[in-house]
Design a protein around this motif. Sequence first.
Motif, PDB file in Angstrom:
ATOM      1  N   SER A   1       0.834  -1.213   0.000  1.00  0.00           N
ATOM      2  CA  SER A   1       0.000   0.000   0.000  1.00  0.00           C
ATOM      3  C   SER A   1       0.863   1.256   0.000  1.00  0.00           C
ATOM      4  CB  SER A   1      -0.921  -0.001   1.226  1.00  0.00           C
ATOM      5  OG  SER A   1      -1.821  -1.089   1.188  1.00  0.00           O
ATOM      6  N   LEU A   2       1.949   1.212   0.763  1.00  0.00           N
ATOM      7  CA  LEU A   2       2.861   2.364   0.785  1.00  0.00           C
ATOM      8  C   LEU A   2       3.508   2.574  -0.582  1.00  0.00           C
ATOM      9  CD1 LEU A   2       4.545   1.731   4.263  1.00  0.00           C
ATOM     10  CD2 LEU A   2       2.978   3.592   3.693  1.00  0.00           C
ATOM     11  N   VAL A   3       3.882   1.480  -1.252  1.00  0.00           N
ATOM     12  CA  VAL A   3       4.496   1.584  -2.581  1.00  0.00           C
ATOM     13  C   VAL A   3       3.493   2.168  -3.581  1.00  0.00           C
ATOM     14  CG1 VAL A   3       5.429   0.268  -4.512  1.00  0.00           C
ATOM     15  CG2 VAL A   3       6.140  -0.284  -2.180  1.00  0.00           C
ATOM     16  N   ILE A   4       2.252   1.653  -3.554  1.00  0.00           N
ATOM     17  CA  ILE A   4       1.223   2.151  -4.484  1.00  0.00           C
ATOM     18  C   ILE A   4       0.952   3.631  -4.233  1.00  0.00           C
ATOM     19  CG2 ILE A   4      -1.210   1.960  -5.116  1.00  0.00           C
ATOM     20  CD1 ILE A   4      -0.984  -1.032  -4.499  1.00  0.00           C
ATOM     21  N   THR A   5       0.876   4.011  -2.954  1.00  0.00           N
ATOM     22  CA  THR A   5       0.664   5.418  -2.614  1.00  0.00           C
ATOM     23  C   THR A   5       1.797   6.283  -3.153  1.00  0.00           C
ATOM     24  OG1 THR A   5      -0.542   4.809  -0.607  1.00  0.00           O
ATOM     25  CG2 THR A   5       0.313   7.058  -0.733  1.00  0.00           C
ATOM     26  N   GLY A   6       3.044   5.789  -2.995  1.00  0.00           N
ATOM     27  CA  GLY A   6       4.197   6.538  -3.485  1.00  0.00           C
ATOM     28  C   GLY A   6       4.160   6.733  -4.991  1.00  0.00           C
ATOM     29  N   ILE A   7       3.799   5.663  -5.730  1.00  0.00           N
ATOM     30  CA  ILE A   7       3.711   5.765  -7.192  1.00  0.00           C
ATOM     31  C   ILE A   7       2.624   6.768  -7.585  1.00  0.00           C
ATOM     32  CG2 ILE A   7       3.101   4.504  -9.291  1.00  0.00           C
ATOM     33  CD1 ILE A   7       4.353   2.016  -7.998  1.00  0.00           C
ATOM     34  N   GLY A   8       1.501   6.750  -6.862  1.00  0.00           N
ATOM     35  CA  GLY A   8       0.435   7.702  -7.158  1.00  0.00           C
ATOM     36  C   GLY A   8       0.870   9.136  -6.929  1.00  0.00           C
ATOM     37  N   ILE A   9       1.621   9.378  -5.841  1.00  0.00           N
ATOM     38  CA  ILE A   9       2.110  10.732  -5.547  1.00  0.00           C
ATOM     39  C   ILE A   9       3.062  11.214  -6.636  1.00  0.00           C
ATOM     40  CG2 ILE A   9       3.568  12.054  -3.959  1.00  0.00           C
ATOM     41  CD1 ILE A   9       2.315  10.439  -1.675  1.00  0.00           C
TER      42      ILE A   9
ATOM     43  N   ALA B   1       8.378   4.683   6.605  1.00  0.00           N
ATOM     44  CA  ALA B   1       7.288   3.834   7.097  1.00  0.00           C
ATOM     45  C   ALA B   1       7.422   2.412   6.567  1.00  0.00           C
ATOM     46  CB  ALA B   1       5.936   4.427   6.697  1.00  0.00           C
ATOM     47  N   ALA B   2       7.795   2.266   5.288  1.00  0.00           N
ATOM     48  CA  ALA B   2       7.962   0.936   4.702  1.00  0.00           C
ATOM     49  C   ALA B   2       9.129   0.202   5.350  1.00  0.00           C
ATOM     50  CB  ALA B   2       8.180   1.056   3.190  1.00  0.00           C
TER      51      ALA B   2
END
Length: 310
Positions: free
Chosen positions: A265-273, A297-298
């Motif tokens: 989820s953190l990776v997906i959020t980062g890619i979206g940002i 956080a990751a």
Amino acid sequence: MSETSRKLTTIFCADVQDYTRLMGRDEEGTLATLRRYRDAMTRLIEAHGGRVINTWGDGVFAEFPSVVEAVRAAVDVQNELAGYNAALDTEKQMLFRIGINLGDVIADGSDLYGDGVNIAARLQSRASPGGIVISNTVYDQVRNKVAVGFDFLGQLEVKNIEGGVPSYAVRVGDVQVVDTRTSEYRSNPQPAPARAPDMAARIPLLQDWRLNYGTPLIICAGLAVLNGLTWSGEFWAKWPILIIIWVNAYRFVRSNKQVDMAIASLVITGIGIVAINLFTWYGTPWAVWPLFGLAIAAAVRWVSRPRSGV
């Protein structure tokens, strides 16, 4: 005094393979692992509309109004617990066997009794560690509705059931999750339905992929085409397309129990940002700051992942 009644329902029965051995090696650690695994099972059972009836000893007994959701819950349970076990030493792994039956039962308050329950328990006892066995009544309802394959096992001998119960092993991917080396299956079982083994698994998987991810891709393509046909110098379709991709990326991660949900989820959020930063680019890479926080956080999540049964 509660009144009894009869009803048709789906029975889910699970227990731990070699529970006595695990308790003999480490009682406190085994109990802690059992509680953790049961919590996960209860969460997944309830997420699929089921109800946990009892958790005696090392077992879990539940019912579902939907046969399809019962099988999906069982698959999700085995996938999630497989992820937990992957972080444990082989000798400490806790493997559940699951049996599922659709049948008529006697309801006495919140408890269930009858052959429908007994059959589920017998099916569970024939599953291999980490496996699922279902009755023919379940198979008839789910064979074209769940993204798994099935292997016909023959007639399972069950007390008070003349002729036995036709049963099937659930096969997730290329893994056959059943112990067929047992004399409790008739030596001349009824032949399996004429289906190619590979296609039995591939067709429902393809149907599930098309249903879950094919439609969003078509919508994204349609938005891009519509943007092109109404072009006025602005690629406005990028925002709804980004949202659709983002949402479906989370759906994919949630369905893959081998992936750490928090880190993914953190990776997906980062890619979206990063995508938002690029879409609104004015010469400032402001995404580096939230990415830095997400990376920390990751990393914390990675080093704090559970690696034992405590």
